[in-house]
Design a protein around this motif. Structure first.
Motif, PDB file in Angstrom:
ATOM      1  N   ARG A 157     -54.543  62.342 -11.875  1.00  0.00           N
ATOM      2  CA  ARG A 157     -55.751  61.673 -11.385  1.00  0.00           C
ATOM      3  C   ARG A 157     -55.764  60.198 -11.761  1.00  0.00           C
ATOM      4  O   ARG A 157     -56.268  59.359 -11.015  1.00  0.00           O
ATOM      5  N   ARG A 158     -55.217  59.864 -12.910  1.00  0.00           N
ATOM      6  CA  ARG A 158     -55.229  58.467 -13.352  1.00  0.00           C
ATOM      7  C   ARG A 158     -54.101  57.644 -12.723  1.00  0.00           C
ATOM      8  O   ARG A 158     -54.301  56.494 -12.337  1.00  0.00           O
ATOM      9  N   LEU A 159     -52.920  58.241 -12.634  1.00  0.00           N
ATOM     10  CA  LEU A 159     -51.748  57.485 -12.204  1.00  0.00           C
ATOM     11  C   LEU A 159     -51.311  57.782 -10.789  1.00  0.00           C
ATOM     12  O   LEU A 159     -50.589  56.977 -10.187  1.00  0.00           O
ATOM     13  N   GLY A 160     -51.696  58.951 -10.264  1.00  0.00           N
ATOM     14  CA  GLY A 160     -51.160  59.384  -8.986  1.00  0.00           C
ATOM     15  C   GLY A 160     -49.843  60.115  -9.200  1.00  0.00           C
ATOM     16  O   GLY A 160     -49.167  59.938 -10.225  1.00  0.00           O
ATOM     17  N   PRO A 161     -49.421  60.929  -8.217  1.00  0.00           N
ATOM     18  CA  PRO A 161     -48.217  61.737  -8.403  1.00  0.00           C
ATOM     19  C   PRO A 161     -46.942  60.926  -8.561  1.00  0.00           C
ATOM     20  O   PRO A 161     -46.070  61.290  -9.343  1.00  0.00           O
TER      21      PRO A 161
ATOM     22  N   ARG B 219     -42.530  59.271 -12.103  1.00  0.00           N
ATOM     23  CA  ARG B 219     -41.626  58.217 -12.580  1.00  0.00           C
ATOM     24  C   ARG B 219     -41.718  58.038 -14.090  1.00  0.00           C
ATOM     25  O   ARG B 219     -40.697  57.885 -14.774  1.00  0.00           O
ATOM     26  N   ALA B 220     -42.932  58.063 -14.618  1.00  0.00           N
ATOM     27  CA  ALA B 220     -43.094  57.949 -16.070  1.00  0.00           C
ATOM     28  C   ALA B 220     -42.477  59.146 -16.767  1.00  0.00           C
ATOM     29  O   ALA B 220     -41.802  59.012 -17.806  1.00  0.00           O
ATOM     30  N   GLY B 221     -42.678  60.319 -16.185  1.00  0.00           N
ATOM     31  CA  GLY B 221     -42.075  61.508 -16.767  1.00  0.00           C
ATOM     32  C   GLY B 221     -40.566  61.460 -16.747  1.00  0.00           C
ATOM     33  O   GLY B 221     -39.904  61.876 -17.702  1.00  0.00           O
ATOM     34  N   GLY B 222     -39.984  60.949 -15.663  1.00  0.00           N
ATOM     35  CA  GLY B 222     -38.535  60.820 -15.591  1.00  0.00           C
ATOM     36  C   GLY B 222     -37.990  59.914 -16.688  1.00  0.00           C
ATOM     37  O   GLY B 222     -36.941  60.196 -17.280  1.00  0.00           O
ATOM     38  N   ALA B 223     -38.709  58.838 -16.970  1.00  0.00           N
ATOM     39  CA  ALA B 223     -38.272  57.926 -18.040  1.00  0.00           C
ATOM     40  C   ALA B 223     -38.331  58.605 -19.403  1.00  0.00           C
ATOM     41  O   ALA B 223     -37.415  58.471 -20.232  1.00  0.00           O
TER      42      ALA B 223
ATOM     43  N   PRO C 225     -45.067  71.584 -10.339  1.00  0.00           N
ATOM     44  CA  PRO C 225     -46.386  71.849  -9.748  1.00  0.00           C
ATOM     45  C   PRO C 225     -46.724  70.880  -8.624  1.00  0.00           C
ATOM     46  O   PRO C 225     -47.270  71.268  -7.605  1.00  0.00           O
ATOM     47  N   LEU C 226     -46.383  69.609  -8.819  1.00  0.00           N
ATOM     48  CA  LEU C 226     -46.651  68.630  -7.771  1.00  0.00           C
ATOM     49  C   LEU C 226     -45.831  68.930  -6.524  1.00  0.00           C
ATOM     50  O   LEU C 226     -46.301  68.745  -5.394  1.00  0.00           O
TER      51      LEU C 226
ATOM     52  N   LEU D 134     -43.255  61.909  -2.999  1.00  0.00           N
ATOM     53  CA  LEU D 134     -44.582  62.494  -3.184  1.00  0.00           C
ATOM     54  C   LEU D 134     -45.708  61.548  -2.806  1.00  0.00           C
ATOM     55  O   LEU D 134     -46.871  61.933  -2.844  1.00  0.00           O
ATOM     56  N   ARG D 135     -45.381  60.312  -2.435  1.00  0.00           N
ATOM     57  CA  ARG D 135     -46.419  59.303  -2.224  1.00  0.00           C
ATOM     58  C   ARG D 135     -47.362  59.660  -1.089  1.00  0.00           C
ATOM     59  O   ARG D 135     -48.561  59.467  -1.171  1.00  0.00           O
ATOM     60  N   GLN D 136     -46.835  60.185  -0.009  1.00  0.00           N
ATOM     61  CA  GLN D 136     -47.660  60.461   1.157  1.00  0.00           C
ATOM     62  C   GLN D 136     -48.769  61.433   0.848  1.00  0.00           C
ATOM     63  O   GLN D 136     -49.836  61.377   1.441  1.00  0.00           O
ATOM     64  N   ASN D 137     -48.553  62.339  -0.105  1.00  0.00           N
ATOM     65  CA  ASN D 137     -49.556  63.342  -0.426  1.00  0.00           C
ATOM     66  C   ASN D 137     -50.614  62.844  -1.380  1.00  0.00           C
ATOM     67  O   ASN D 137     -51.615  63.492  -1.575  1.00  0.00           O
ATOM     68  N   SER D 138     -50.355  61.705  -2.018  1.00  0.00           N
ATOM     69  CA  SER D 138     -51.341  61.202  -2.973  1.00  0.00           C
ATOM     70  C   SER D 138     -52.628  60.779  -2.282  1.00  0.00           C
ATOM     71  O   SER D 138     -53.655  60.623  -2.898  1.00  0.00           O
TER      72      SER D 138
END
Length: 465
Positions: free
Chosen positions: A297-301, A306-310, A344-345, A408-412
């Motif tokens: 909700r704060r960052l978007g999918p 991307r943060a998780g990948g890092a 989940p996303l 995943l951007r289109q679904n955000s």
């Protein structure tokens, strides 16, 4: 109001079923070192054995939708979960590599089909509630794996024979799964109720094959009542989403099955500490999944992935750069945090495509096959090069999440709960198709609107938690 209450009760029971599915995995992975030692397998032979679940899942998952259509989603989930739980006892009973491979083939086939149906039904419950629940459901899967792995660590430390532990656990989980499945949503029953004739319809009109008494010809010809193909291949709309899930799930499968072996063979950890590596991995993943909705909700999918990948890449580098188990275990924990919300996303996105039933099946096939094939790939690389080189590949794939997250951007901008809240007939028809089973699309039908749009570099992208 009654539908909402039923959906809330179904969510609770579904959380239990997801937890049981995770508990089977968590129980087995902590005893893989026992199986390897018991059968005197080297890394290459263990890798070959761990390829069997991937083959079983790949061949069986496209059949899941046909089973749900024929027997009903609730009955299909109940039968598949019981079969999956019972298969847990088989690997420890195998006397040689060939029978171990056969046991793991069945283990993977039942796991994959159950996973497809669980995610399809999760999307249906999410639609009825009108809010996102997939991350929480996958969080319960991780929680089940975490609790079960804790018992596995205790059993390993106490040198309990894995044949006894897996047999007892298998029976207990089977009973729990069957009881929990009794309260799940029966989408096929709802469809039959919807198919009853309107007032004034003539009696004696021909009923469709799945319709309730008195259903008319229009119901029979309705696309949502036609049987799905027996074997449904993933649509193009699932490929871009599936690629994102593949990178994360490969890292998950590799870490779950090989973390204990890595700590034992590379860092010289004791059996108890080696088994605890999966517990650390599962604990961090569980916490991240249960809180994942806040991050999205704060960052978007896209930015979340991307943060998780890092973070996951940092964990992978820590694992391969240290010879200490006390640094490698936090490394596995960071991998768990980083990849937690990706699946989940991916499933949520697949559920929002124009052809959700086949898209969910496609993403499930790609991601769960990656999960089950990763251990085999890790073993073969370890045999040819080293275990350290194997986990270097894991770090590369988690780094790839930074680049592939754009799918995943289109679904955000199209949250699933907004579509569901409108209650339009199009949404209802789409989810009715999903509830029939994850590959319950009409044979040969074109996925309307599923062609690549060119936006965000993905084909109808949508978003395991």
């Amino acid at each position: 109001m009654g539908d909402q209450q039923e959906a809330r009760r179904a969510r609770v029971r579904f959380s239990v079923v997801f937890a049981v599915h995770g508990a089977v995995t968590g129980t087995f992975v902590t005893r893989i070192p026992w199986v390897q030692h018991h059968l005197h397998l080297n890394a290459g032979q263990l890798g070959i054995a761990l390829l069997a679940p991937a083959v079983g899942a790949f061949l069986a998952m496209p059949l899941a939708g046909h089973l749900a259509h024929r027997y009903g989603p609730r009955a299909a989930v109940r039968a598949l979960m019981a079969s999956w739980c019972l298969s847990l006892a088989l690997p420890a009973l195998a006397p040689d590599l060939l029978l171990l491979w056969s046991a793991l083939f069945l283990y993977g086939a039942t796991s994959g089909m159950a996973a497809v149906q669980l995610n399809a039904q999760g999307v249906e419950v999410e639609r009825r509630l009108g809010r996102s629940i997939m991350s929480g459901l996958h969080g319960m899967w991780s929680a089940g794996g975490l609790v079960a792995s804790g018992f596995g660590v205790l059993a390993a430390n106490q040198q309990v024979d894995a044949r006894i532990q897996l047999a007892v656990t298998s029976l207990a989980l089977t009973v729990l799964a069957v009881l929990a499945c009794n309260g799940l949503v029966d989408a096929r029953a709802d469809q039959r109720a919807d198919a009853r004739p309107a007032a004034g319809q003539k009696a004696g009109q021909k009923a469709g094959p799945d319709a309730g008494p008195g259903a008319g010809p229009d119901t029979e010809r309705s696309p949502r009542r036609e049987a799905p193909p027996r074997f449904a291949l993933p649509p193009r709309s699932a490929l871009a989403i599936g690629l994102v899930g593949f990178c994360a799930v490969f890292a998950e499968g590799a870490s779950m099955d090989w973390a204990g072996v890595y700590l034992r063979d590379v860092t010289g950890a004791s059996p108890g500490i080696a088994a605890a590596s999966f517990t650390a991995f599962a604990a961090t993943m569980t916490a991240a999944r249960l809180s994942g909705d806040l991050a999205v909700r704060r960052l978007g999918p896209v930015r979340t992935v991307r943060a998780g990948g890092a973070v996951a890449t940092l964990g992978g580098l820590l694992v391969i750069s240290t010879g200490s188990p006390y640094l490698a275990i936090p490394g596995f924990g960071l991998i768990g945090i980083g990849i937690a919300v990706v699946v989940p996303l991916a499933f949520a996105a697949a559920g929002r495509t124009a052809d959700p039933s086949r898209a969910i099946a496609g993403v499930a096939t790609i991601t769960y096959t990656a999960s089950l094939s990763a251990p085999a790939a890790i073993g073969l690389i370890a045999q040819s090069v080293s275990l350290t080189a194997s986990f270097a590949l894991v770090a590369v794939l988690t780094a790839a999440l930074v680049g592939t997250a754009g799918a995943l951007r289109q679904n955000s901008t199209a949250p699933h709960h907004r579509v569901a809240a409108r209650g339009g007939s199009t949404s209802g028809n789409v989810v009715n198709a999903t509830a029939r089973g994850t590959s319950a699309a009409k044979a040969g039908a074109e996925p309307t609107g599923a062609e690549p749009t060119g936006r965000a570099g993905s084909a109808s992208p949508g978003s395991t938690g």
